[in-house]
Design a protein around this motif. Structure first.
Motif, PDB file in Angstrom:
ATOM      1  N   SER A 172       0.743  -1.130   0.233  1.00  0.00           N
ATOM      2  CA  SER A 172      -0.024   0.006   0.035  1.00  0.00           C
ATOM      3  C   SER A 172       0.694   1.172   0.131  1.00  0.00           C
ATOM      4  O   SER A 172       2.091   1.119   0.211  1.00  0.00           O
ATOM      5  CB  SER A 172      -1.078   0.033   1.247  1.00  0.00           C
ATOM      6  N   LEU A 174       2.440  -1.082   3.683  1.00  0.00           N
ATOM      7  CA  LEU A 174       1.824  -2.407   4.002  1.00  0.00           C
ATOM      8  C   LEU A 174       1.964  -3.436   2.943  1.00  0.00           C
ATOM      9  O   LEU A 174       1.224  -3.112   2.067  1.00  0.00           O
ATOM     10  CB  LEU A 174       0.536  -2.292   4.662  1.00  0.00           C
ATOM     11  N   ASP A 183       0.860  -9.145   3.651  1.00  0.00           N
ATOM     12  CA  ASP A 183       0.682  -9.292   4.937  1.00  0.00           C
ATOM     13  C   ASP A 183      -0.693  -9.090   5.297  1.00  0.00           C
ATOM     14  O   ASP A 183      -1.147  -9.303   6.741  1.00  0.00           O
ATOM     15  CB  ASP A 183       1.748  -8.129   5.609  1.00  0.00           C
ATOM     16  N   VAL A 184      -1.677  -8.734   4.543  1.00  0.00           N
ATOM     17  CA  VAL A 184      -2.904  -8.537   4.729  1.00  0.00           C
ATOM     18  C   VAL A 184      -3.928  -9.656   4.257  1.00  0.00           C
ATOM     19  O   VAL A 184      -3.441 -10.395   3.157  1.00  0.00           O
ATOM     20  CB  VAL A 184      -3.556  -7.338   4.405  1.00  0.00           C
ATOM     21  N   LEU A 185      -5.064 -10.021   4.935  1.00  0.00           N
ATOM     22  CA  LEU A 185      -5.966 -11.123   4.336  1.00  0.00           C
ATOM     23  C   LEU A 185      -7.356 -10.460   4.045  1.00  0.00           C
ATOM     24  O   LEU A 185      -7.903 -10.125   5.266  1.00  0.00           O
ATOM     25  CB  LEU A 185      -5.781 -12.180   5.322  1.00  0.00           C
ATOM     26  N   ALA A 186      -7.883 -10.206   3.021  1.00  0.00           N
ATOM     27  CA  ALA A 186      -9.296  -9.859   2.921  1.00  0.00           C
ATOM     28  C   ALA A 186      -9.895 -11.048   3.262  1.00  0.00           C
ATOM     29  O   ALA A 186      -9.630 -12.071   2.914  1.00  0.00           O
ATOM     30  CB  ALA A 186      -9.511  -9.368   1.565  1.00  0.00           C
ATOM     31  N   GLN A 239      -2.970 -11.465  -4.244  1.00  0.00           N
ATOM     32  CA  GLN A 239      -3.853 -10.643  -4.545  1.00  0.00           C
ATOM     33  C   GLN A 239      -3.662 -10.426  -6.268  1.00  0.00           C
ATOM     34  O   GLN A 239      -2.567 -10.465  -6.585  1.00  0.00           O
ATOM     35  CB  GLN A 239      -3.614  -9.034  -4.095  1.00  0.00           C
TER      36      GLN A 239
END
Ligand code: HEC
Ligand code: HEC
Ligand code: HEC
Ligand code: HEC
Ligand code: HEC
Length: 321
Positions: free
Chosen positions: A118, A122, A126-129, A141
């Motif tokens: 991002s 970030l 490291d992020v999970l929708a 993604q």
């Protein structure tokens, strides 16, 4: 066209020339599989006299093949406006467009990559929708178009074309061109363009696969995540099929889905079915699906189903085109 965005007008024509050349020199492997043909769209018939008379707009006359070819020639020579206003973007020419026709200029659509991180730094990994937690989701993604047209799950269950969603854009209404669908629904011939200024009409595209689980139509006692355990006792992989083996069995016979692929994938888990019927809901409503007659269909129509069509929209039927 991403590369074109934000480029000052003076260099715009350079960008489009490069884009077109890149497109013509062979898109991606996937794009090549889709029909990559020179842009020749068959001239379509002018609208019927009766419809013309009722319409408040001047009649739309289909461009001739020669006119389309002339526009393409200019675009290829680097004329940015000729490309941007190419008649293939509009009704009625867009109805006959194949994916290859669009990809000749928009090959970036099947190559776009989301940011690795991002803007705040970030990392995407490291992020999970929430939709990534579904069992059917694989890989990192991806760009919106790629997730719907290229990634393995999409290829198994769907067969979307550019024109499934892109129906052209009406410069007068500044809205997507969906009057055929809308008028057929309302039972009127009067064009009723979509009122928000978007490129595609979400109620006729996204909602079909991203609506709520229609528990009320099924007279089920609650949302799927609450009743799933009861519907799927030990040994039952897909609780939807307990009922849908015999109910509404004439489903998905449209040109933008792979009916057999869906049933095949559904043997493993109800996540396949739920994914498009509540599992990835972006909306608070469900799509009012056509109610296609099925063997042993009860004679009386439930209240909620009154007025529903009994077949998919004409443009999506397998025998359409
Ligand atoms: C001759 C080249 C050419 C062809 C063929 C073509 N386009 Fe375009 N298209 C353009 C250009 C140039 C623009 C303007 C892009 C810009 O200003 O960033 C554009 C704009 C668009 C936009 C709006 C882009 C935005 O940023 O909002 C969409 C959506 C679009 N085209 C879809 C299609 C579809 C679908 C097809 C096939 C039916 C198609 N195009 C065929 C060249 C083409
Ligand atoms: C599932 C529906 C869907 C399909 C299939 C689809 N598009 Fe799109 N497309 C969209 C949406 C939604 C947007 C964003 C529109 C907006 O901003 O209003 C978009 C945006 C675009 C844009 C603008 C640039 C961008 O990336 O935002 C272009 C160009 C485009 N699409 C071309 C294509 C082409 C070419 C194909 C076929 C290879 C295609 N689309 C298939 C829904 C779709
Ligand atoms: C024919 C069914 C169908 C239509 C129409 C459709 N989608 Fe999807 N969508 C899916 C499926 C299936 C997935 C999951 C793909 C996967 O997991 O690989 C998905 C995934 C997504 C995702 C999350 C995945 C990601 O990584 O981007 C978003 C966001 C999304 N769709 C938005 C939209 C929007 C907006 C529209 C309308 C322009 C739309 N979809 C139209 C079936 C559809
Ligand atoms: C207990 C039986 C039962 C189960 C379990 C069940 N359904 Fe249904 N479903 C029905 C009935 C009954 C209808 C309505 C039939 C009719 O049209 O009269 C229906 C209708 C539907 C419709 C059409 C709704 C509409 O408004 O037209 C969809 C989509 C659907 N089911 C999907 C699913 C999915 C996905 C699952 C699993 C996650 C599932 N169903 C589980 C019985 C069930
Ligand atoms: C890739 C997304 C997707 C998957 C996976 C999927 N559906 Fe659908 N389903 C749709 C769409 C889109 C329609 C509307 C088709 C049309 O008429 O255009 C639909 C229509 C239906 C209907 C109404 C059919 C009619 O014409 O009466 C039922 C019932 C249904 N689905 C049940 C299921 C069941 C059960 C499963 C799993 C075996 C499933 N769906 C899997 C997208 C999906």
């Amino acid at each position: 066209m991403r590369p074109g965005r934000g480029i000052p007008k003076s260099t715009g024509s350079m960008a489009i020339t490069v884009g077109i050349v890149a497109g013509l020199l062979g898109v991606t492997a996937v794009a090549a599989e889709r029909e990559t043909k020179p842009i020749v769209v068959a001239a379509t018939k002018a609208p019927a006299k009766a419809e013309e008379a009722k319409s408040t707009k001047p009649p739309v006359v289909a461009p001739s093949v020669a006119a389309l070819e002339a526009a393409t020639k200019k675009a290829k020579a680097g004329d940015y406006d000729a490309a941007r206003w190419h008649p293939i973007h509009f009704k009625p020419a867009i109805d006959k467009a194949k994916d290859g026709d669009c990809l000749a200029c928009h090959s970036e659509i099947l190559k776009a990559k989301p940011r690795a991180a991002s803007e705040a730094g970030l990392p995407a990994g490291d992020v999970l929708a929430w939709y990534q937690t579904l069992d059917t989701y694989t890989g990192g993604q991806e760009d919106f178009h790629i997730r719907h047209m290229v990634t393995p799950f999409a290829g198994k269950v769907m067969n979307l074309s550019c024109t499934t969603c892109h129906q052209g854009n009406d410069p007068r209404e500044e809205s997507s061109h969906d009057q055929l669908v809308a008028s057929a629904k309302a039972g009127s011939k009067e064009p009723s363009p979509f009122t928000l200024r978007k490129m595609v009409n979400p109620s006729e595209t996204c909602l079909k696969c991203h609506g709520q689980f229609p528990a009320a139509s099924m007279e089920l006692p609650g949302p799927w995540h609450e009743i799933r355990a009861d519907m799927e006792p030990e040994g039952v992989a897909n609780g939807c099929l307990t009922c849908h083996e015999t109910i509404r069995t004439n489903r998905h016979k449209v040109n933008y889905l792979k009916a057999d692929g869906i049933e095949e994938a559904a043997k493993e888990s109800s996540d396949t079915c739920y994914g498009c019927h509540g599992g990835r809901s972006w909306y608070r409503i469900s799509y009012p699906y056509a109610r296609t007659p099925w063997p042993d269909m009860p004679a009386d129509t439930p209240e909620w189903a009154k007025g529903r069509p009994t077949a998919p929209e004409a443009r999506f039927r397998i025998d359409a085109k």
